[in-house]
Design a protein around this motif. Structure first.
Motif, PDB file in Angstrom:
ATOM      1  N   CYS B 128      33.272  40.712  30.844  1.00 31.09           N
ATOM      2  CA  CYS B 128      32.700  40.190  31.954  1.00 31.09           C
ATOM      3  C   CYS B 128      32.657  41.132  32.655  1.00 31.09           C
ATOM      4  O   CYS B 128      34.007  41.712  32.888  1.00 31.09           O
ATOM      5  N   SER B 129      32.937  40.980  34.320  1.00 30.74           N
ATOM      6  CA  SER B 129      32.612  42.641  34.990  1.00 30.74           C
ATOM      7  C   SER B 129      34.370  42.325  36.251  1.00 30.74           C
ATOM      8  O   SER B 129      34.721  40.048  35.630  1.00 30.74           O
ATOM      9  N   LEU B 130      35.537  42.706  35.855  1.00 30.13           N
ATOM     10  CA  LEU B 130      36.311  41.914  36.436  1.00 30.13           C
ATOM     11  C   LEU B 130      36.111  41.085  37.807  1.00 30.13           C
ATOM     12  O   LEU B 130      37.609  40.541  37.928  1.00 30.13           O
ATOM     13  N   GLY B 131      35.274  41.270  38.708  1.00 35.91           N
ATOM     14  CA  GLY B 131      35.092  40.345  38.869  1.00 35.91           C
ATOM     15  C   GLY B 131      35.013  38.664  39.387  1.00 35.91           C
ATOM     16  O   GLY B 131      35.158  37.761  39.944  1.00 35.91           O
ATOM     17  N   GLU B 132      34.817  38.375  38.381  1.00 43.12           N
ATOM     18  CA  GLU B 132      34.386  37.318  37.280  1.00 43.12           C
ATOM     19  C   GLU B 132      36.250  36.695  36.548  1.00 43.12           C
ATOM     20  O   GLU B 132      36.226  35.703  36.947  1.00 43.12           O
ATOM     21  N   LEU B 134      38.494  37.388  38.936  1.00 41.90           N
ATOM     22  CA  LEU B 134      39.043  37.540  40.474  1.00 41.90           C
ATOM     23  C   LEU B 134      38.720  36.005  40.691  1.00 41.90           C
ATOM     24  O   LEU B 134      39.211  35.200  41.456  1.00 41.90           O
ATOM     25  N   ASN B 135      37.063  35.563  40.258  1.00 44.11           N
ATOM     26  CA  ASN B 135      36.459  34.570  41.579  1.00 44.11           C
ATOM     27  C   ASN B 135      36.791  33.171  40.199  1.00 44.11           C
ATOM     28  O   ASN B 135      36.707  32.065  40.780  1.00 44.11           O
ATOM     29  N   ARG B 136      37.031  32.863  38.707  1.00 53.97           N
ATOM     30  CA  ARG B 136      36.785  32.925  37.989  1.00 53.97           C
ATOM     31  C   ARG B 136      37.897  32.177  36.766  1.00 53.97           C
ATOM     32  O   ARG B 136      38.110  30.935  36.794  1.00 53.97           O
ATOM     33  N   TYR B 158      42.850  42.284  40.728  1.00 53.42           N
ATOM     34  CA  TYR B 158      41.535  41.765  39.633  1.00 53.42           C
ATOM     35  C   TYR B 158      42.081  40.644  39.271  1.00 53.42           C
ATOM     36  O   TYR B 158      40.849  39.599  39.081  1.00 53.42           O
ATOM     37  N   ARG B 165      36.501  32.893  44.743  1.00 57.04           N
ATOM     38  CA  ARG B 165      35.398  31.951  45.053  1.00 57.04           C
ATOM     39  C   ARG B 165      36.121  30.352  44.284  1.00 57.04           C
ATOM     40  O   ARG B 165      35.649  29.852  44.989  1.00 57.04           O
ATOM     41  N   PHE B 166      36.138  30.554  43.244  1.00 52.51           N
ATOM     42  CA  PHE B 166      36.598  29.765  42.104  1.00 52.51           C
ATOM     43  C   PHE B 166      38.296  29.537  42.346  1.00 52.51           C
ATOM     44  O   PHE B 166      38.614  28.378  41.042  1.00 52.51           O
ATOM     45  N   TYR B 242      38.022  28.960  32.804  1.00 51.17           N
ATOM     46  CA  TYR B 242      37.668  30.578  32.719  1.00 51.17           C
ATOM     47  C   TYR B 242      38.675  31.521  31.872  1.00 51.17           C
ATOM     48  O   TYR B 242      39.194  31.651  32.235  1.00 51.17           O
ATOM     49  N   SER B 278      36.255  35.415  28.670  1.00 53.28           N
ATOM     50  CA  SER B 278      35.674  36.792  28.516  1.00 53.28           C
ATOM     51  C   SER B 278      36.894  37.563  28.175  1.00 53.28           C
ATOM     52  O   SER B 278      38.222  37.256  28.018  1.00 53.28           O
TER      53      SER B 278
END
Lengths: 562, 436
Positions: B128-132, B134-136, B158, B165-166, B242, B278
């Motif tokens: 996954c990208s590092l933003g995932e 961060l968010n999840r 990161y 978000r989550f 996640y 991931s």
């Protein structure tokens, strides 16, 4: 293009359906890279190509293939076994390369050109990694191209739609297309990928909730279709819908045709055409789908025809790819992209003996043959998902030759053969119809006005085939059952008025890297304020570093919106 | 005084693009928001023009490029190595050069995450990208790595700390597990530390996989970890929402290598039967991920490629730089933005010393010090713009904030390629102009 020698392609049978020419003997003159009226050309100094007895086509246009970018490149890296014995020597001119179902960039450009194709649309790219795609496209000679940008699982878009901010959603779509230097809107399993990322779920029907967003796939697709039309994008929404490859796919595809209030391009429809026979077994629902497509002039489709042999599946449909990995036990690459999309890669081999694969093969051909209006059909294999692009000549032959179809059908499992519509279809495509589904129609569906035809002002992209050469190329693969092919070995291919292929071989003259088509729709810049905030909160890259810079569009061309 | 925001630090694979650079009126550079590595990387670079050297003597750029082209063009078995600290625009030209002269080309991946690439080819890779993250990600698993020291801002930017978000409460919404053979500074950040006996990562990961799959493991402990602890860990991994797994050279460069990573990737795949998970490799050099990517799109393979036969041939262990040099199989070398003289095993370094070598580097590395030809180029992210790929494959364009007084790597490659194609062409890069 100026400064190139003018060219005359004389005495050939011209297949230019967009200009109503169906095999009549016509001359084509090219000046400064474009088709020109004969009187405008300095004929004394022109290079003359004697095309008598040959068939002259516009350069091929592929509106859906995965040729460049992060996902494609992971596919290359994932399968070194795919490249073994499929190499291109630099002694052949240009650069060396490797790869069978997923060739390297230089090799991809050469192989397309050697088929007579000169325009290819990269089918799916997350805007976050669009820079990568553009870099690869710069390294792909001989082709004009563009990228379709995945927007079906974008969380900023979801937020806008959930709040009822349709205009802001539209501005955002325009902003993103510009930021990614994209050409059109790609939608892949809208909501399903988000559900996969957030709770290992999916979206099985258009009214299923997208977890955490108070939204449904239906509203997402509605918004995107509306935006594409309002922004006047040259190409409508390019949809890979729900339940790809499962017995629930046809139902949802039919539903999307019913509710779409605007241009809708159904991509690789073959994968979306299944139901079950009541006993839990796959059955194809091509008849109903063809009927629905025939009845709705806003709908176009490409087939995604299966070719028996190796393939590499790669889509932005995260849950589908995971399930395929589990089902086959093959290696699985998965890639979740923040706020935007997901995806995966699984290598695969389509076998005649496999009942499902055989059904898929039959389904694709039925879709081709049951569609009444070839102007709304494009030939694809969803390269490299259903098969590699260099198998197009085999598909063309299958469409033009019912005996060859029957011969292959005979080798498929009896249960598939007996229940197929295909065995009773006599239709054969004419050369003119082939010119439509491989040139004129995809160009028109994409909204590329200088492609897919050879009227005055069109790009000087031409493929000249000798009828005796059909099937003359040594096959690219070592298939156990030799295939039969048509239009596989052009005598000449011209790109922008320059001869790039002679006798089926790349001449070594790459010239420019090809044009990258993109769009620049208008938007209200006030969308940037909430976007900046969104980036600050949820992205791992800065807002200011996100848009693809001009440096990546060596020879870009902005195609006007309507 | 001038401040540039959202500059990109090109030091490590984190590629932080949120740093600020303050340019003083006196020409001084001050970096804000970067880690000490990044600060040193940017502030410590002297952008002043330096003369290229041939056999220790300063020469003009023309002479240096002539010499470089002669060495590489005359070689029968040239080796090109490095690439991980230069922009992809330069990497693309570098592979073109390799294709032109029929070189073996290898990147620093072969001595860091090469085994990761091999494992990916064998098992796939759920990433996954590092933003995932961060968010999840509510669960972080680090194995055989020490981000607190090596990727200093990874935790804050990161993985561990940021709110997404989550994961609105940031650190409070996450659990962190670290597995390593010793307690490193990163262990201080972890909720659970798993000490694994040296050399037994493969076994421990295998046992974990079995437990995640619901199988029984007949042992009291595996690799020094009590079975009970492994059971609890398997439970924890499978019950997050996640998960994000990271790893470093503690797995790739210890015994087992690609097999370790194969187990690790397979563990993550197995976990996806229960939850989402991931894995992201902690890549070292700023653009080593780009080197992998460019090599792959131009040759089909990520590293260790020979173009000697006119086609790309893949051969880790055969065309990897350490192996070729140790076996004395190269008769000339081009070293690009890396320092094998400082990092390779003695046998390989001796192999390198015995052949003519061209070195391109913004700084005078150990390898550059006694190079046959030394070409001092600009530093991407300081005085040159170009594309760098983050450890998760996200491409970012670096910003140039200082006047460029040196040629870029791209320009040098263009210069060499033009000479190999028979003489300079009129579109020659303005190298002399730049040098003034």
């Amino acid at each position: 293009m100026s400064g190139t020698q003018p060219v005359g392609i004389l005495g050939g049978f011209l297949y230019d359906p967009a200009n109503g020419v169906d095999g009549a003997v016509r001359d084509i003159w090219i000046k400064d890279g474009r088709v020109a009226a004969p009187e405008e050309v300095d004929r004394e100094h022109a290079r003359i190509i004697d095309a008598r007895g040959m068939n002259v086509f516009p350069g091929g246009v592929d509106l859906h293939a995965h040729i460049a970018g992060a996902k494609v490149n992971h596919g290359r890296k994932l399968c070194p076994e795919d490249h073994a014995d499929h190499k291109r020597n630099r002694a052949e001119g240009g650069r060396s390369g490797a790869g069978f179902t997923v060739p390297t960039t230089f090799m991809t450009g050469c192989m397309y050109a050697e088929l007579g194709y000169t325009t290819v649309m990269e089918a799916a790219c997350a805007p976050l990694v669009a820079r990568h795609t553009h870099e690869e496209l710069e390294d792909m000679p001989l082709l004009d191209k563009g990228i379709l940008v995945t927007l079906g699982n974008n969380e900023f878009l979801f937020d806008c739609i959930a709040r009822g901010e349709t205009e802001r959603a539209r501005d955002f779509i325009a902003w993103t297309l510009q930021a990614a230097r994209g050409y059109g809107i790609k939608v892949v399993n809208p909501g399903g990928v988000e559900n996969w990322k957030s709770q290992r779920g999916n979206a099985h029907h258009w009214d299923q909730e997208i977890a955490g967003f108070g939204l449904t796939p239906r509203r997402v697709l509605d918004t995107l279709i509306g935006a594409a039309d309002e922004l006047g994008l040259p190409h409508g929404v390019h949809l890979h819908g729900l339940n790809l490859g499962t017995p629930q796919s046809a139902e949802q595809t039919l539903e999307s045709i019913r509710f779409a209030q605007g241009r809708l391009h159904l991509t690789h429809l073959q994968f979306m055409s299944y139901g079950d026979d009541g006993k839990g077994r796959f059955r194809s629902r091509t008849e109903e789908l063809a009927e629905a497509v025939n009845a709705n002039s806003n709908v176009t489709f490409d087939v995604g025809q299966i070719v028996f042999g190796p393939a590499t599946t790669m889509t932005s449909d995260g849950p589908f790819q995971y399930n395929l990995g589990c089902m086959t036990g093959h290696k699985w690459f998965g890639g979740d992209e923040e706020n935007e999309t997901g995806g995966g890669i699984v290598p695969l081999r389509y076998s005649r003996k496999n009942r499902i694969n055989a059904l898929q093969w039959v389904t694709g051909l039925e879709l081709f043959l049951l569609a009444e209006d070839p102007w709304r059909v494009a030939l694809t294999t969803d390269h490299p998902n259903a098969g590699p692009f260099f198998c197009y000549p085999q598909v063309i032959r299958l469409l033009m030759d019912r005996d060859y179809r029957a011969e292959i059908l005979e080798t498929l499992p009896a249960s598939v053969r007996k229940r197929s519509l295909l065995k009773d279809i006599d239709r054969e495509y004419t050369l003119g119809e082939i010119a439509i589904i491989t040139r004129a129609a995809p160009a028109r569906i994409l909204g590329l006005s200088r492609k897919g035809h050879l009227g005055v002002g069109a790009d000087g992209d031409v493929a000249v085939y000798h009828p005796d050469d059909d099937g003359a190329r040594t096959p690219r693969c070592r298939s156990v059952v030799p295939c039969r092919r048509a239009l596989d070995l052009p005598r000449w291919v011209l790109k922008g008025g320059r001869v790039v292929v002679e006798a089926g071989r790349f001449t070594g003259e790459t010239g420019d890297a090809g044009t990258t088509f993109h769009v620049t729709p208008d938007y209200d810049p006030s969308v940037e304020k909430p976007l900046r905030n969104h980036f600050k909160r949820y992205y791992s890259v800065a807002f200011d570093n996100y848009p693809v810079q001009d440096a990546y569009l060596g020879s870009g061309e902005s195609v006007p919106c309507r | 005084m001038k401040e540039i925001n959202n500059a990109v630090c090109t030091f490590c694979g984190c590629l932080c693009d949120d740093i600020a650079v303050v340019l003083g009126d006196d020409g001084g550079v001050r970096v804000k928001g970067a880690c000490t590595n990044g600060k040193g990387h940017i502030e410590g670079y002297d952008a002043a023009p330096v003369s290229p050297m041939v056999r220790g003597e300063p020469v003009s750029w023309d002479q240096a490029l002539d010499e470089a082209a002669a060495i590489l063009g005359d070689a029968e078995s040239p080796l090109i190595y490095g690439l991980s600290s230069t922009a992809s625009e330069a990497q693309r030209r570098c592979v073109a050069l390799a294709d032109r002269i029929g070189a073996a080309i290898d990147t620093t991946s072969s001595v860091c995450h090469g085994p990761t690439g091999i494992a990916m080819q064998n098992f796939g890779e759920p990433t996954c990208s590092l933003g995932e993250v961060l968010n999840r990600a509510d669960l972080l698993l680090f194995w055989g790595c020490n981000p607190a020291v090596a990727h200093t801002r990874h935790f804050t930017r990161y993985s561990l700390m940021p709110r997404g978000r989550f994961t609105p409460r940031g650190r409070k919404d996450r659990r962190m597990i670290l597995a390593d053979v010793r307690r490193t500074p990163s262990a201080n950040a972890a909720d659970r530390f798993l000490q694994v006996e040296q050399g037994s990562d493969y076994e421990v990961l295998g046992a974990l996989r079995a437990l995640v799959q619901g199988k029984r493991v007949r042992a009291d402990s595996v690799g020094g970890v009590p079975l009970e602890e492994l059971g609890a860990l398997a439970e924890e991994l499978g019950s997050c929402r996640y998960g994000a797994a990271f790893f470093g050279m503690g797995l790739t460069m210890t015994s087992g290598r690609d097999l370790n990573i194969g187990q690790y990737f397979s563990l993550v795949r197995d976990l996806n039967a229960h939850t989402r998970f991931s894995v992201v490799a902690l890549r070292g050099h700023g653009n080593v991920a780009g080197a992998d990517a460019v090599m792959t799109w131009q040759t089909g393979y990520p590293f260790a490629v020979s173009l000697a036969g006119g086609v790309p041939t893949y051969g880790p262990g055969e065309f990897t730089a350490v192996d070729m040099l140790s076996r004395r199989e190269a008769d000339a070398a081009l070293v690009v933005a890396s320092d094998p003289g400082a990092h390779f095993p003695a046998g390989a370094v001796r192999g390198l010393e015995g052949i003519p070598r061209v070195v391109m580097d913004p700084v005078v590395s150990l390898t550059a010090q006694d190079a046959t030809v030394y070409l001092p180029t600009a530093q991407y992210g300081v005085d040159a713009e170009g594309t760098y790929y983050r450890m998760d494959g996200v491409p970012i364009r670096t910003r140039a904030f200082r006047e460029r007084l040196r040629p870029t790597d791209e320009e040098v490659f263009d210069g060499v390629l033009e000479r190999l194609h028979g003489g300079r062409v009129e579109s020659t890069t303005p190298i002399e102009e730049v040098q003034r």
